[in-house]
Design an enzyme around this catalytic site. Structure first.
Site, PDB file in Angstrom:
ATOM      1  N   LYS A 277      -3.007  -3.440 -58.551  1.00  9.99           N
ATOM      2  CA  LYS A 277      -1.688  -4.221 -57.968  1.00  9.99           C
ATOM      3  C   LYS A 277      -1.605  -5.536 -58.320  1.00  9.99           C
ATOM      4  O   LYS A 277       0.630  -5.645 -58.666  1.00  9.99           O
ATOM      5  CB  LYS A 277      -1.477  -4.032 -56.473  1.00  9.99           C
ATOM      6  CG  LYS A 277      -3.204  -3.186 -55.697  1.00  9.99           C
ATOM      7  CD  LYS A 277      -2.571  -1.470 -55.233  1.00  9.99           C
ATOM      8  CE  LYS A 277      -3.394  -0.883 -55.291  1.00  9.99           C
ATOM      9  NZ  LYS A 277      -3.456   0.016 -55.127  1.00  9.99           N
TER      10      LYS A 277
ATOM     11  N   TRP B 110     -10.231   2.669 -46.615  1.00 11.15           N
ATOM     12  CA  TRP B 110      -9.742   3.300 -47.967  1.00 11.15           C
ATOM     13  C   TRP B 110     -10.244   4.255 -48.158  1.00 11.15           C
ATOM     14  O   TRP B 110     -12.065   4.646 -48.348  1.00 11.15           O
ATOM     15  CB  TRP B 110     -10.031   2.779 -49.483  1.00 11.15           C
ATOM     16  CG  TRP B 110      -8.781   3.124 -50.827  1.00 11.15           C
ATOM     17  CD1 TRP B 110      -8.105   3.836 -51.002  1.00 11.15           C
ATOM     18  CD2 TRP B 110      -9.837   3.232 -52.222  1.00 11.15           C
ATOM     19  NE1 TRP B 110      -7.895   4.099 -52.391  1.00 11.15           N
ATOM     20  CE2 TRP B 110      -9.081   4.224 -52.870  1.00 11.15           C
ATOM     21  CE3 TRP B 110     -11.021   2.694 -52.241  1.00 11.15           C
ATOM     22  CZ2 TRP B 110      -9.567   3.825 -54.405  1.00 11.15           C
ATOM     23  CZ3 TRP B 110     -11.854   2.391 -53.612  1.00 11.15           C
ATOM     24  CH2 TRP B 110     -10.329   3.409 -54.780  1.00 11.15           C
TER      25      TRP B 110
ATOM     26  N   ASP C  20     -14.243  -6.462 -50.952  1.00  5.13           N
ATOM     27  CA  ASP C  20     -13.150  -5.005 -51.504  1.00  5.13           C
ATOM     28  C   ASP C  20     -11.800  -6.297 -51.492  1.00  5.13           C
ATOM     29  O   ASP C  20     -11.496  -6.428 -50.491  1.00  5.13           O
ATOM     30  CB  ASP C  20     -12.682  -3.816 -51.325  1.00  5.13           C
ATOM     31  CG  ASP C  20     -11.978  -2.950 -52.005  1.00  5.13           C
ATOM     32  OD1 ASP C  20     -11.514  -2.963 -52.581  1.00  5.13           O
ATOM     33  OD2 ASP C  20     -12.222  -1.926 -51.748  1.00  5.13           O
TER      34      ASP C  20
HETATM   35  N1  KET Z   1      -9.868  -0.525 -53.045  1.00  3.08           N
HETATM   36  C1  KET Z   1      -8.572  -0.399 -52.368  1.00  3.08           C
HETATM   37  C2  KET Z   1      -8.711  -1.051 -50.912  1.00  3.08           C
HETATM   38  C3  KET Z   1      -7.817   0.352 -52.410  1.00  3.08           C
HETATM   39  O1  KET Z   1      -6.715   0.449 -51.216  1.00  3.08           O
HETATM   40  C4  KET Z   1      -7.705   1.094 -53.556  1.00  3.08           C
HETATM   41  C5  KET Z   1      -6.850   0.945 -54.049  1.00  3.08           C
HETATM   42  C6  KET Z   1      -8.938   0.069 -55.181  1.00  3.08           C
HETATM   43  C7  KET Z   1     -10.268  -0.543 -54.214  1.00  3.08           C
HETATM   44  C8  KET Z   1      -8.665   0.766 -56.068  1.00  3.08           C
HETATM   45  O2  KET Z   1      -8.128   0.312 -57.456  1.00  3.08           O
HETATM   46  P1  KET Z   1      -8.342   0.635 -58.543  1.00  3.08           P
HETATM   47  O3  KET Z   1      -6.663   1.202 -58.824  1.00  3.08           O
HETATM   48  O4  KET Z   1      -9.548   1.015 -58.609  1.00  3.08           O
HETATM   49  O5  KET Z   1      -8.145  -0.688 -59.329  1.00  3.08           O
HETATM   50  N2  KET Z   1      -5.737   2.190 -53.749  1.00  3.08           N
HETATM   51  C9  KET Z   1      -4.878   2.824 -54.114  1.00  3.08           C
HETATM   52  C10 KET Z   1      -4.270   3.562 -55.321  1.00  3.08           C
HETATM   53  C11 KET Z   1      -6.194   4.630 -55.118  1.00  3.08           C
HETATM   54  O6  KET Z   1      -5.810   5.756 -54.133  1.00  3.08           O
HETATM   55  O7  KET Z   1      -7.074   5.221 -56.258  1.00  3.08           O
HETATM   56  C12 KET Z   1      -4.724   3.505 -52.598  1.00  3.08           C
HETATM   57  O8  KET Z   1      -5.010   3.692 -51.632  1.00  3.08           O
HETATM   58  O9  KET Z   1      -2.522   4.259 -52.630  1.00  3.08           O
END
Ligand code: KET
Length: 439
Positions: free
Chosen positions: A284, A166, A248
């Site tokens: 999610k 990511w 993560d």
């Molecule tokens: N870790 C991973 C692996 C991840 O894909 C995301 C979000 C997050 C943490 C953080 O999410 P949060 O909203 O802070 O709980 N991924 C999606 C959104 C983004 O990039 O912010 C994505 O990959 O589309």
């Protein structure tokens, strides 16, 4: 010898182009010129920038498969029914107020979050070896964990992240003060795991290094380790290298549809008694994206250090954002503490996971029907929200321009953004891109 804290400030100062002593080199400008005239236009974020471009496109057929956000069959964002019910309960409760939370958030939320990822019967919890702080979703949990490690970890202040990973990992950890390096993870030839490369790179990494692991549903590749591979990896990390795993967990329940199955790797590591960091996100799996609700758990070996670790964790958080927001964590606590709501959540979560899996089958079948050149079985085999298609930048740009399909340049598509209505459009776009520009 300079203190750790001093070294960290010095490195941050270099980052912001300050001088060692802390004073900023300042050249006076004329009264009319902006002191920010030198500021360069930054590129849009590789993931969130896709939504920006999508929003600008006036086409009625545009599809956003960029950001990992769940959509219904109608292409609409989904607020879970259990979330609505929890909100109604919260609204009806006139005893609730808007006071500040403590620095580490709602205690009940923290306890329930640790139980969710580690299991209710987790020995580590029973032994008082788990410290949990409510943080600002997954990102905030990673950042707080990173800063805590940069200040207090006795091992090497270097974190290994998978290649690819990511994108935000590569930005969060250096700013938190950790040197960030990669280990091999994905083999583009097989579109599968490079297990040997991964093990080789971690063996070559320093003893005690921090290793970032995606708990399940690896982003962007959708390629996970088997249970045997997790076990092999655990032995290397724990026995051979005394490294520190930092999980993560952004997709618990989304990969398999089962909260327990998706927590397998985390539990395997925590149950061996070793130290472990875990960043959890409810973006999610509860659809609470914008509420920014998540948790950082630190599992220590010895319960006698837990209180001191927690006290220092508060010193990381307090100057960063003081204390976390109440609302999202109150929703999560309401759901996790009420058996009926909890069961309902599991059903809704499974329905989301199943819809994503059905999109994989529909897309695969649509490409097969079009006789699109290439092997597309990875669409079925990959896990979680994303398919790492293998399409290159030129193909992605073409699909966006000609078919109004928005996705990240690395060829990742969010299967959760797809619906039965948009599958044919995506299949046409992929087919045409593959025929036009063979990769
Ligand atoms: N870790 C991973 C692996 C991840 O894909 C995301 C979000 C997050 C943490 C953080 O999410 P949060 O909203 O802070 O709980 N991924 C999606 C959104 C983004 O990039 O912010 C994505 O990959 O589309």
């Amino acid at each position: 010898m300079k203190s750790v804290h001093h070294r960290r400030i010095a490195s941050l100062a270099r980052h912001f182009r300050m001088e060692e002593g802390g004073s900023i080199a300042f050249s006076p400008t004329s009264a009319t010129a902006s002191s920010f005239a030198h500021v360069k236009q930054a590129p849009e974020d590789a993931i969130l920038g896709v939504t920006v471009a999508y929003n600008k496109d006036p086409s009625p057929v545009k599809v956003n498969l960029g950001v990992g956000a769940y959509r219904t069959e109608e292409g609409k964002p989904l607020v879970l029914n259990v979330v609505r019910k929890a909100e109604e309960q919260l609204l009806a409760d006139r005893a609730r107020n808007k006071e500040y939370l403590g620095i580490t958030g709602i205690p009940q939320f923290n306890k329930l979050s640790a139980e969710l990822i580690l299991g209710r019967d987790s020995p580590a919890i029973a032994q008082g070896r788990v410290i949990t702080a409510q943080c600002l979703s997954g990102t905030g949990s990673l950042r707080v964990g990173g800063e805590f490690l940069a200040t207090h970890y006795s091992g090497p202040k270097v974190i290994y992240v998978p290649s690819p990973t990511w994108g935000n990992h590569l930005k969060i950890f250096p700013l938190a003060g950790l040197e960030t390096r990669t280990y091999r993870y994905y083999n583009p030839k097989t579109r599968g795991l490079d297990y040997e490369g991964m093990i080789e790179d971690l063996r070559a990494a320093p003893n005690g290094a921090v290793v970032l692991l995606h708990a399940c549903a690896h982003n962007p590749t959708g390629v996970d380790l088997t249970q045997e591979e997790w076990e092999g990896l655990r032995k290397v990390i724990r026995n051979d290298k005394q490294q520190l795993p930092f999980f993560d967990s952004a997709y618990q329940g989304f990969a398999s549809g089962s909260l327990d199955t998706d927590a397998f790797a985390v539990r395997r590591f925590v149950n061996d008694g070793g130290e472990t960091f875990i960043a959890q996100s409810y973006a999610k799996n509860m659809g609470l994206y914008g509420e920014r609700v998540g948790a950082l758990s630190i599992v220590v070996r010895d319960p006698s250090v837990a209180a001191r670790v927690e006290s220092q964790l508060k010193l990381v958080i307090r100057p960063m954002y003081s204390s976390p927001p109440t609302y999202g964590a109150a929703i999560v606590s309401t759901i996790l503490s009420n058996p009926a709501l909890y069961d309902e959540w599991k059903v809704e979560l499974k329905a989301m996971a199943d819809r994503i899996i059905s999109m994989r089958h529909q897309l695969f079948d649509a490409l097969k029907a079009r006789k699109t050149p290439g092997d597309w079985t990875h669409i079925l085999n990959q896990i979680g929200m994303f398919t790492f298609t293998g399409l290159n930048k030129q193909q992605v740009e073409y699909m966006t321009k000609e078919y109004h399909i928005y996705m990240t340049m690395d060829g990742r598509i969010s299967m959760a953004g797809l619906s039965s209505r948009t599958v044919p459009q995506l299949a046409d776009a992929i087919h045409s891109a593959v025929v036009k520009f063979s990769s």
